[in-house]
Motif scaffolding. Structure first.
Motif, PDB file in Angstrom:
ATOM      1  N   ARG A 187      56.285  30.468  50.446  1.00 19.02           N
ATOM      2  CA  ARG A 187      55.222  29.980  51.328  1.00 19.02           C
ATOM      3  C   ARG A 187      54.194  29.158  50.562  1.00 19.02           C
ATOM      4  O   ARG A 187      53.520  28.310  51.130  1.00 19.02           O
ATOM      5  CB  ARG A 187      54.474  31.158  51.962  1.00 19.02           C
ATOM      6  N   HIS A 188      54.066  29.462  49.281  1.00 16.97           N
ATOM      7  CA  HIS A 188      53.090  28.744  48.463  1.00 16.97           C
ATOM      8  C   HIS A 188      53.773  27.749  47.542  1.00 16.97           C
ATOM      9  O   HIS A 188      53.265  27.430  46.475  1.00 16.97           O
ATOM     10  CB  HIS A 188      52.256  29.740  47.648  1.00 16.97           C
ATOM     11  N   ARG A 189      54.913  27.277  47.971  1.00 17.93           N
ATOM     12  CA  ARG A 189      55.688  26.313  47.188  1.00 17.93           C
ATOM     13  C   ARG A 189      54.826  25.137  46.723  1.00 17.93           C
ATOM     14  O   ARG A 189      54.935  24.668  45.599  1.00 17.93           O
ATOM     15  CB  ARG A 189      56.825  25.788  48.061  1.00 17.93           C
ATOM     16  N   SER A 190      53.956  24.689  47.628  1.00 17.26           N
ATOM     17  CA  SER A 190      53.151  23.503  47.291  1.00 17.26           C
ATOM     18  C   SER A 190      52.122  23.809  46.206  1.00 17.26           C
ATOM     19  O   SER A 190      51.535  22.913  45.624  1.00 17.26           O
ATOM     20  CB  SER A 190      52.455  22.973  48.539  1.00 17.26           C
ATOM     21  N   CYS A 191      51.892  25.084  45.935  1.00 20.09           N
ATOM     22  CA  CYS A 191      50.944  25.436  44.875  1.00 20.09           C
ATOM     23  C   CYS A 191      51.611  25.402  43.499  1.00 20.09           C
ATOM     24  O   CYS A 191      50.932  25.511  42.476  1.00 20.09           O
ATOM     25  CB  CYS A 191      50.374  26.825  45.098  1.00 20.09           C
ATOM     26  N   LEU A 192      52.946  25.305  43.486  1.00 19.82           N
ATOM     27  CA  LEU A 192      53.649  25.319  42.197  1.00 19.82           C
ATOM     28  C   LEU A 192      53.700  23.900  41.657  1.00 19.82           C
ATOM     29  O   LEU A 192      54.311  23.027  42.258  1.00 19.82           O
ATOM     30  CB  LEU A 192      55.074  25.853  42.372  1.00 19.82           C
ATOM     31  N   ASP A 308      46.033  28.178  39.945  1.00 23.79           N
ATOM     32  CA  ASP A 308      45.953  27.256  41.079  1.00 23.79           C
ATOM     33  C   ASP A 308      46.008  27.953  42.428  1.00 23.79           C
ATOM     34  O   ASP A 308      45.805  27.318  43.459  1.00 23.79           O
ATOM     35  CB  ASP A 308      47.126  26.257  41.019  1.00 23.79           C
ATOM     36  N   CYS A 309      46.386  29.224  42.470  1.00 24.52           N
ATOM     37  CA  CYS A 309      46.625  29.836  43.782  1.00 24.52           C
ATOM     38  C   CYS A 309      46.182  31.297  43.788  1.00 24.52           C
ATOM     39  O   CYS A 309      46.839  32.166  43.225  1.00 24.52           O
ATOM     40  CB  CYS A 309      48.105  29.730  44.140  1.00 24.52           C
ATOM     41  N   PRO A 310      45.065  31.561  44.438  1.00 14.48           N
ATOM     42  CA  PRO A 310      44.552  32.943  44.461  1.00 14.48           C
ATOM     43  C   PRO A 310      45.503  33.922  45.141  1.00 14.48           C
ATOM     44  O   PRO A 310      45.551  35.101  44.762  1.00 14.48           O
ATOM     45  CB  PRO A 310      43.241  32.835  45.246  1.00 14.48           C
ATOM     46  N   GLU A 311      46.279  33.445  46.140  1.00 20.09           N
ATOM     47  CA  GLU A 311      47.186  34.365  46.838  1.00 20.09           C
ATOM     48  C   GLU A 311      48.299  34.829  45.895  1.00 20.09           C
ATOM     49  O   GLU A 311      48.628  36.011  45.843  1.00 20.09           O
ATOM     50  CB  GLU A 311      47.807  33.715  48.080  1.00 20.09           C
ATOM     51  N   LEU A 312      48.864  33.880  45.156  1.00 18.82           N
ATOM     52  CA  LEU A 312      49.934  34.268  44.227  1.00 18.82           C
ATOM     53  C   LEU A 312      49.370  35.129  43.099  1.00 18.82           C
ATOM     54  O   LEU A 312      50.061  36.015  42.578  1.00 18.82           O
ATOM     55  CB  LEU A 312      50.644  33.029  43.673  1.00 18.82           C
TER      56      LEU A 312
HETATM   57 ZN   LIG Z   1      48.976  29.074  47.158  1.00 14.82          ZN
END
Ligand SMILES: [Zn+2]
Length: 406
Positions: A187-192, A308-312
């Motif tokens: 779901r957070h692919r764009s954060c990678l 870059d991503c607090p959720e991950l």
């Molecule tokens: Zn993310």
């Protein structure tokens, strides 16, 4: 013997029955351990053939037996395996139960394993709650049932062994968590993002190894000029002549040819192959690895992702905490863990948590008791191998015997 045919002629006695009303007139003496009535094979030959049958099943078994000079058709081998006594396992205390694929992943059966001795206990032809319940009911004394969270095993254990503690298997819990984690990461692919810059020419193949010279050295060696050339190339200056003149004004005395040759590979690969962001699967792998065993380079890459991503970042924290509960048997901390997960915006992990809550007692036991049906997994794989060696017509009974006796 040694390639020669040997004929043994043992002498046995023949007994006569004196009772005239007896239908049998004579009896032939049997030599214990050597012969058996009506059998055309010695006891040893029978056991050799049935052992071969257990290991290889009918056709391959018959072929191997033939190599050893033991006569026996495929059917003979199967019949001898069939004639073996029923396996009589001891009554287990801790039973692991799982499913196995009986045919190309379409038909499933149930395998039961004694978790303490690691021996297989039985194979059931289906994965119905009723079948598992009946088996458990026939084996009183079972104290613990380790299972995955499939409803038929939960129900089977509840009905068949109502007093046994049900333990959700850690192996499956961890695997389910891993799947949920991968969905989160996807779901957070764009954060990678790629963690290395994309267009540095030194990434181009076949270039000289990195030099450590200063950007504007005063020496006259060509190698000392390479950092400057790469830097200018990265800035967009790709004209070899211009670059040659540049380094000449700074003391380089060599020819133009060396500069042109050096820059040639840069033209073949005008930009380095763009560094690709790591795949969700790769990142999930990092997240699921114990931080202490993750190699330094990957740890840094993961760190770059999490910044870059607090959720991950939150996901990684939860996975780590779950791993700790699981390895240190801290099931009592589960409610708190669930609460913490719910507080974060991680829908896939919420789904996982909802599943845990539906089976909370068994999951808590799985995180608190030392029992795990991980050993069952080994048997599931072994069944797969045995199944693969068996040819078409050999049925469930033979499979079961081979799994339990071989
Ligand atoms: Zn993310």
């Amino acid at each position: 013997m040694a390639g020669r045919r040997v004929v043994l002629q043992p002498r046995v006695r023949r007994f006569t029955c004196e009772d005239v009303s007896c239908g049998r007139r004579t009896f032939v003496e049997q030599v214990a351990g050597l012969t058996r009535r009506y059998s055309q094979r010695t006891e040893r030959m029978r056991s050799v053939l049935s052992e071969i049958g257990l290991a290889l099943a009918g056709r391959a078994g018959a072929r191997l037996a033939d190599v050893f000079g033991v006569r026996g058709s495929r059917n003979t081998v199967l019949r001898l395996v069939d004639a073996l006594p029923e396996p009589q396992p001891q009554v287990p205390r801790v039973v692991g139960v799982d499913e196995y694929a009986a045919r190309k992943g379409r038909v499933y059966g149930t395998v039961l394993v004694d978790v303490e001795t690691r021996r297989p206990l039985d194979l059931l032809p289906d994965r119905e709650a009723g079948t598992a319940a009946a088996w458990l009911a026939e084996h009183p004394g079972i104290e613990v049932v380790c299972r995955d969270r499939a409803p038929f095993f939960a129900e089977g254990a509840r009905i068949g062994a109502p007093t046994a503690v049900q333990v959700a298997d850690r192996f499956h819990l961890w695997r389910n968590l891993g799947e949920a984690a991968e969905r989160c990461v996807s779901r957070h692919r764009s954060c990678l993002r790629a963690t290395t810059a994309a267009s540095e020419p030194e990434k181009a193949p076949a270039l000289a190894p990195a030099e450590n010279g200063a950007p504007w050295p005063t020496g006259h060696r060509f190698a000392d000029r390479k950092p400057h050339l790469r830097e200018r190339w990265a800035e967009g200056c790709t004209n070899a002549w211009t670059l040659w003149e540049e380094i000449r004004t700074h003391g380089y005395t060599g020819g133009y040819g060396a500069v042109r040759a050096y820059l040639q590979p840069f033209r073949t690969y005008p930009t380095a192959p763009a560094a690709r962001p790591p795949s969700p699967r790769t990142v999930t792998g990092w997240i699921l690895t114990h931080p202490d065993t993750l190699p330094e380079s990957e740890r840094l890459k993961l760190k770059a992702v999490l910044v870059d991503c607090p959720e991950l970042d939150a996901l990684t924290g939860h996975v780590c905490a779950f791993g700790k509960m699981l390895t240190q048997l801290q099931g009592d901390q589960l409610p708190e863990w669930i609460k913490a997960v719910r507080a974060d915006d991680l829908p896939s992990l919420h789904t996982f948590v909802n599943g845990l809550e539906r089976d909370l007692a068994a999951v808590t036991a799985g995180l608190a008791l030392p029992w795990s049906s991980g050993v069952v997994e080994g048997h599931v794989n072994r069944i797969k191998t045995i199944k693969r060696q068996m040819y078409g017509r050999a049925g469930f009974d033979l499979l079961r015997k081979r799994v339990l006796l071989a």
